[in-house]
Design a protein around this motif. Structure first.
Motif, mmCIF file in Angstrom:
data_model
loop_
_atom_site.group_PDB
_atom_site.id
_atom_site.type_symbol
_atom_site.label_atom_id
_atom_site.label_comp_id
_atom_site.label_asym_id
_atom_site.label_seq_id
_atom_site.Cartn_x
_atom_site.Cartn_y
_atom_site.Cartn_z
ATOM 1 N N GLY A 43 -35.549 -60.300 6.519
ATOM 2 C CA GLY A 43 -35.708 -61.564 7.237
ATOM 3 C C GLY A 43 -37.161 -61.975 7.361
ATOM 4 O O GLY A 43 -38.070 -61.142 7.436
ATOM 5 N N ASP A 44 -37.375 -63.290 7.394
ATOM 6 C CA ASP A 44 -38.734 -63.832 7.478
ATOM 7 C C ASP A 44 -39.406 -63.481 8.796
ATOM 8 O O ASP A 44 -40.617 -63.244 8.846
ATOM 9 C CB ASP A 44 -38.697 -65.352 7.304
ATOM 10 C CG ASP A 44 -38.254 -65.755 5.898
ATOM 11 O OD1 ASP A 44 -38.378 -64.905 4.989
ATOM 12 O OD2 ASP A 44 -37.785 -66.897 5.726
ATOM 13 N N ALA A 45 -38.620 -63.449 9.882
ATOM 14 C CA ALA A 45 -39.209 -63.179 11.194
ATOM 15 C C ALA A 45 -39.782 -61.766 11.246
ATOM 16 O O ALA A 45 -40.891 -61.542 11.764
ATOM 17 C CB ALA A 45 -38.163 -63.364 12.290
ATOM 18 N N ALA A 46 -39.041 -60.789 10.699
ATOM 19 C CA ALA A 46 -39.516 -59.404 10.700
ATOM 20 C C ALA A 46 -40.760 -59.266 9.834
ATOM 21 O O ALA A 46 -41.707 -58.550 10.194
ATOM 22 C CB ALA A 46 -38.413 -58.475 10.206
ATOM 23 N N LYS A 47 -40.783 -59.974 8.704
ATOM 24 C CA LYS A 47 -41.955 -59.919 7.818
ATOM 25 C C LYS A 47 -43.169 -60.545 8.502
ATOM 26 O O LYS A 47 -44.296 -60.003 8.435
ATOM 27 C CB LYS A 47 -41.648 -60.671 6.519
ATOM 28 C CG LYS A 47 -42.814 -60.755 5.530
ATOM 29 C CD LYS A 47 -43.155 -59.385 4.971
ATOM 30 C CE LYS A 47 -44.077 -59.476 3.753
ATOM 31 N NZ LYS A 47 -45.386 -60.047 4.053
ATOM 32 N N ALA A 48 -42.954 -61.655 9.188
ATOM 33 C CA ALA A 48 -44.059 -62.323 9.880
ATOM 34 C C ALA A 48 -44.603 -61.450 11.009
ATOM 35 O O ALA A 48 -45.822 -61.369 11.220
ATOM 36 C CB ALA A 48 -43.590 -63.672 10.425
ATOM 37 N N ALA A 49 -43.698 -60.776 11.735
ATOM 38 C CA ALA A 49 -44.134 -59.908 12.828
ATOM 39 C C ALA A 49 -44.953 -58.737 12.290
ATOM 40 O O ALA A 49 -45.970 -58.345 12.883
ATOM 41 C CB ALA A 49 -42.918 -59.399 13.597
ATOM 42 N N TYR A 50 -44.519 -58.185 11.162
ATOM 43 C CA TYR A 50 -45.249 -57.067 10.556
ATOM 44 C C TYR A 50 -46.638 -57.510 10.098
ATOM 45 O O TYR A 50 -47.644 -56.846 10.373
ATOM 46 C CB TYR A 50 -44.445 -56.513 9.378
ATOM 47 C CG TYR A 50 -45.176 -55.468 8.571
ATOM 48 C CD1 TYR A 50 -45.499 -54.238 9.119
ATOM 49 C CD2 TYR A 50 -45.553 -55.716 7.248
ATOM 50 C CE1 TYR A 50 -46.173 -53.274 8.384
ATOM 51 C CE2 TYR A 50 -46.223 -54.766 6.500
ATOM 52 C CZ TYR A 50 -46.533 -53.543 7.074
ATOM 53 O OH TYR A 50 -47.201 -52.600 6.344
ATOM 54 N N ALA A 97 -48.384 -59.987 11.182
ATOM 55 C CA ALA A 97 -49.218 -60.308 12.342
ATOM 56 C C ALA A 97 -49.785 -59.040 12.975
ATOM 57 O O ALA A 97 -50.955 -59.001 13.387
ATOM 58 C CB ALA A 97 -48.401 -61.095 13.365
ATOM 59 N N LYS A 98 -48.959 -57.996 13.056
ATOM 60 C CA LYS A 98 -49.432 -56.738 13.647
ATOM 61 C C LYS A 98 -50.500 -56.096 12.763
ATOM 62 O O LYS A 98 -51.492 -55.546 13.267
ATOM 63 C CB LYS A 98 -48.253 -55.780 13.839
ATOM 64 C CG LYS A 98 -48.608 -54.534 14.646
ATOM 65 C CD LYS A 98 -48.992 -54.881 16.079
ATOM 66 C CE LYS A 98 -49.237 -53.637 16.910
ATOM 67 N NZ LYS A 98 -49.646 -53.962 18.303
#
Length: 549
Positions: A461-468, A470-471
């Motif tokens: 998912g895009d949200a999980a990739k974006a969160a990773y 960002a971290k």
């Protein structure tokens, strides 16, 4: 009538024998004072065979000549002698005294070496023509007698039937040399003492009994507490043994590549609670060790079967007769005898091969069942872990406090990473050598993998990739392919780790800083295990070699 005849023939047919390899030993034996090691060993073995054959051996037997005993009332006993090159082989079928239709077949071989020593080998097989009854594996008693003479060598070291006592740091270094010996073919079983104990008898199971029962087939050692610390320094905590545990180091040991599970560890609590108690664990350990002596692909190359020696002896006998000009009638008689021997040998080989195939099929089926059970169990546990992790994430648990030291690093990893991120034993060695100033970054990078990379790989998912991403940006860390690619092989095993029966490439890495100074440069090399759905970390926190370095 035809059906009745078929039934009678089927009923009268003997069951095919189940031939199961039990143990195999291959030793080098020194000559004794003023004597021949070859003749000493042969006479000792002949005495052992005579006590079991049921009758006296023929006179030429003690002169090292070929002979056969197959009289009624005796047990088949046979020896083959080859003069050039000198080789003596023997075989005896010893009927089990308690289990009907079960026979123990022992093969022995002796071959003088150029340095005056003798290559001495034995192979023990169990042949069951009736109902199969479980048994504990063993080594022929005369092997222990040879070892107790103090003249036997295994894997380049002089051995005894007692455990090696590893007391000092120097002793531990000698043990490490044996573990790392690339030519080693035998297991090394290392017992450790409880904390603060100096009593060599305080092992969780009697190490002396294990050593005597494995004499000639494996090495057994006991390490003191001081030696255990030194061993840990040399091989890393994950591959060491301490606090009354027992570890078996398999051949090919390499702490830079091996996972801990490749060298089985028996923890004292597990041994104490073993089904049947510690004594049953001792039998299990011995059976597993001896089974490995006959399971290697080159076991028959190390010790050619007796039937092969018999075939070669027949060929040489016929060639010698032809050279010496014996009559055609004598040559024909030799050829006919050789044909009879070959026919008999082929039948025995066929029986052995069929039994090996059946055993292999059974073992493969059992292994597949166990693997499937383990896979289903892992799937269930993975699902449970995923649910728990989701609930923890939703409950906004506080971030774990990050240590500012690497003391207790392995304990921290077990408490905070289990189920998501696993560190290879090689990674723990890297931590021991760490010079990185920014110690919290090591912990932060592992939590980054646990909390962001693993969910991204599992759920997508895009949200999980974006969160990773960002971290990573927040920590100043980049994730990139390792500098491996097509050129990884230039660095030997640098980018490889052993995992199970596979060698895995550390194809990804986290990086921060470009300095070659290890105090300021951070790297973490890892790979994703798709079947297990977790990360395997193979090295940190320093840089692995590339063409640039």
């Amino acid at each position: 009538m035809g059906e009745s005849l078929l039934q009678r023939l089927t009923a009268s047919r003997l069951p095919r024998p189940a031939i199961q390899p039990v143990s195999q030993c291959t030793l080098l034996v020194d000559a004794g004072s003023n004597s021949s090691a070859f003749n000493d060993l042969m006479q000792s073995i002949l005495g052992w065979m005579e006590r079991r054959s049921g009758r006296a051996l023929p006179g030429p037997a003690h002169d090292g000549k070929s002979f056969v005993i197959d009289d009624i009332g005796s047990q088949r006993t046979e020896a083959i002698s080859i003069d050039t090159p000198r080789y003596w082989a023997a075989r005896i079928d010893d009927a089990d005294k308690n289990v009907p239709q079960r026979t123990w077949t022992t093969e022995i071989a002796l071959a003088p070496q150029a340095d005056g020593r003798v290559l001495f080998g034995t192979r023990l097989q169990c042949v069951s023509r009736g109902q199969f009854v479980e048994f504990d594996a063993s080594v022929p008693s005369f092997v222990r007698e040879v070892v107790e003479s103090g003249r036997a060598w295994l894997d380049g070291i002089n051995i005894s039937a007692e455990p090696m006592l590893v007391e000092s740091e120097d002793d531990a270094d000698e043990l490490c040399k044996l573990l790392w010996n690339g030519q080693r073919r035998s297991d090394v079983i290392v017992f450790s003492l409880p904390e603060n104990s100096t009593n060599w008898a305080d092992t969780i199971i009697p190490a002396r009994d294990v050593a005597r029962r494995l004499a000639g087939a494996a090495h057994v050692a006991i390490v003191s507490q001081a030696a255990s610390f030194r061993l840990t320094d040399q091989v890393g905590k994950a591959l060491s043994v301490y606090r009354q545990a027992v570890r078996t180091y398999r051949p090919g040991f390499d702490p830079a590549l091996d996972e801990a599970a490749a060298h089985p560890l028996g923890l004292p609590n597990r041994i104490a609670n073993w089904a049947g108690g510690p004594q049953a664990y001792s039998a299990f350990l011995i059976n597993q060790t001896l089974n490995r002596t006959v399971s290697g692909g080159d076991s028959q190359r190390q010790l050619p079967p007796f039937l092969e020696a018999k075939r070669v002896a027949g060929e040489l006998r016929r060639q010698t007769a032809r050279i010496e000009g014996e009559s055609d009638r004598d040559l024909l008689a030799l050829a006919e005898q050789e044909i009879r021997d070959l026919t008999s040998s082929l039948e025995q080989i066929k029986e052995e091969q069929e039994s090996y195939i059946v055993l292999a099929d059974q073992e493969r089926e059992e292994a597949q069942q166990q693997a499937e059970q383990q896979r289903q169990s892992n799937l269930f546990l993975r699902h449970r872990i995923s649910l728990l992790e989701s609930r923890l994430a939703q409950s906004a648990q506080p971030e774990p406090e990050l240590p500012d030291t690497l003391d207790g690093f392995e304990v921290w990893c077990r408490e905070h990473l289990s189920g998501s991120v696993e560190l290879h034993s090689r990674a723990f060695q890297g931590i021991k050598k760490s010079q990185l100033d920014d110690v919290p970054l090591i912990y932060q990078s592992l939590l980054l993998l646990r909390d962001f990379y693993v969910p991204m790989r599992r759920d997508g998912g895009d949200a999980a990739k974006a969160a990773y991403d960002a971290k990573c940006m927040h920590l100043g860390i980049d994730e990139q392919p390792s500098f491996a690619g097509a050129g990884w092989g230039e660095h030997g095993d640098t980018y490889l780790v052993r995992w199970g029966k596979s060698r895995l490439l550390l194809d990804r890495h986290l990086k921060k800083g470009n300095s070659r100074e290890e105090r300021f440069c951070f790297r973490l090399y890892f790979t994703w295990l798709d079947e297990d759905q977790h990360v395997l970390v193979g090295w940190l926190p320093s840089h692995l070699d590339t063409r640039a370095t």
